[in-house]
Design a protein around this motif. Structure first.
Motif, PDB file in Angstrom:
ATOM      1  N   ALA A 120       7.271   8.785 -13.525  1.00 56.34           N
ATOM      2  CA  ALA A 120       6.166   8.285 -12.692  1.00 56.34           C
ATOM      3  C   ALA A 120       6.485   8.430 -11.204  1.00 56.34           C
ATOM      4  N   ALA A 121       7.737   8.146 -10.810  1.00 54.42           N
ATOM      5  CA  ALA A 121       8.128   8.247  -9.397  1.00 54.42           C
ATOM      6  C   ALA A 121       8.062   9.701  -8.927  1.00 54.42           C
ATOM      7  N   ASN A 122       8.553  10.591  -9.767  1.00 52.99           N
ATOM      8  CA  ASN A 122       8.499  12.021  -9.452  1.00 52.99           C
ATOM      9  C   ASN A 122       7.053  12.491  -9.263  1.00 52.99           C
ATOM     10  N   ASP A 123       6.203  12.112 -10.222  1.00 53.25           N
ATOM     11  CA  ASP A 123       4.796  12.525 -10.176  1.00 53.25           C
ATOM     12  C   ASP A 123       4.083  11.922  -8.962  1.00 53.25           C
ATOM     13  N   ALA A 124       4.326  10.625  -8.728  1.00 56.84           N
ATOM     14  CA  ALA A 124       3.655   9.943  -7.611  1.00 56.84           C
ATOM     15  C   ALA A 124       4.095  10.528  -6.272  1.00 56.84           C
ATOM     16  N   GLU A 132      -0.887   3.212  -9.634  1.00 57.91           N
ATOM     17  CA  GLU A 132      -0.922   2.149 -10.646  1.00 57.91           C
ATOM     18  C   GLU A 132       0.047   2.445 -11.793  1.00 57.91           C
ATOM     19  N   VAL A 133       0.178   3.731 -12.133  1.00 59.42           N
ATOM     20  CA  VAL A 133       1.103   4.140 -13.208  1.00 59.42           C
ATOM     21  C   VAL A 133       2.533   3.847 -12.787  1.00 59.42           C
ATOM     22  N   SER A 137       5.160   1.226 -14.450  1.00 57.62           N
ATOM     23  CA  SER A 137       6.484   1.682 -14.899  1.00 57.62           C
ATOM     24  C   SER A 137       7.589   0.808 -14.313  1.00 57.62           C
ATOM     25  N   ALA A 138       7.463   0.476 -13.028  1.00 60.64           N
ATOM     26  CA  ALA A 138       8.465  -0.380 -12.374  1.00 60.64           C
ATOM     27  C   ALA A 138       8.499  -1.758 -13.021  1.00 60.64           C
ATOM     28  N   ALA A 176      14.674  -4.518  -6.059  1.00 61.68           N
ATOM     29  CA  ALA A 176      14.368  -3.088  -5.959  1.00 61.68           C
ATOM     30  C   ALA A 176      12.994  -2.779  -6.551  1.00 61.68           C
ATOM     31  N   THR A 177      12.647  -3.467  -7.631  1.00 58.51           N
ATOM     32  CA  THR A 177      11.331  -3.277  -8.258  1.00 58.51           C
ATOM     33  C   THR A 177      10.222  -3.691  -7.297  1.00 58.51           C
ATOM     34  N   GLN A 178      10.430  -4.816  -6.624  1.00 54.19           N
ATOM     35  CA  GLN A 178       9.426  -5.305  -5.678  1.00 54.19           C
ATOM     36  C   GLN A 178       9.220  -4.315  -4.532  1.00 54.19           C
TER      37      GLN A 178
END
Length: 209
Positions: A120-124, A132-133, A137-138, A176-178
């Protein structure tokens, strides 16, 4: 026999989770390299570059914090096994196989959600996925690590060194998630503002008036 199998499987799945996280970190390092190259070449507008970089950096921070957490969970598991052997008590895995299976499932879940996060991070960061994806995921990683922490704490001495490390690592994952969620929300807000701007180039003379 089942006790030994569960014990070995728990250790194996924790190791698998650690490997999945290391693989994820390598993938994100490559993505970061692409971002640096894009910035050097001036391929993307500055705000998008900065957001993409923030997303990759935040995802890297999550994988790093999750890696520390898995190491701490592994130490806690080994500590539990050693305590049982030292006191010559019946193994915790034999006394509560449901707990053991929960620990194994939690480790598997951490590995799976980290892989999803990296995708998801790569795609975003390349504009190929909705923010939102990425946020989902996070949050999936945060939920999986919370399960692993709960399973690791359930039968352990709360004041042991391994448990203290686990608590610190859990806070690291949450922080880190936040940060990643905030970066993704900012990206989404920027996209919305961009969409709201009038397209003067494509507008007719009447529309411009």
């Amino acid at each position: 026999q089942e006790t030994d199998e569960l014990e070995a499987l728990a250790e194996k799945e924790l190791m698998n989770a650690a490997k999945a996280i290391n693989d994820a970190a390598r993938t994100l390092a490559q993505a970061k390299e692409r971002q640096l190259q894009a910035r050097k070449n001036g391929d993307t507008p500055l705000p998008e570059e900065e957001i993409a970089e923030a997303i990759i950096d935040s995802a890297k921070a999550i994988t790093s914090a999750t890696s520390v957490l898995v190491v701490a969970a592994t130490a806690a598991q080994k500590e539990l096994v050693a305590q049982g052997r030292a006191s010559k008590q019946q193994s915790m895995y034999r006394r509560d196989p449901a707990w053991a299976k929960g620990l194994i499932s939690a480790a598997q879940s951490v590995a799976g959600t980290v892989k999803d996060l990296v995708t998801a991070a790569n795609d975003a960061s390349q504009g190929k996925a909705e923010e939102e994806v990425l946020i989902a995921s996070a949050k999936g990683v945060a939920a999986a690590t919370a399960r692993l922490v709960f399973a690791s704490r359930a039968k352990a001495d709360p004041f042991s060194n391994a448990q203290k490390q686990l608590s610190t690592a859990a806070r690291g994952v949450a922080g880190a998630t936040q940060r990643l969620v905030e970066a993704a929300k900012y990206s989404s807000q920027l996209d919305a503002e961009q969409d709201a701007k009038p397209d003067w180039e494509g507008a007719t003379q009447t529309e411009k008036r």
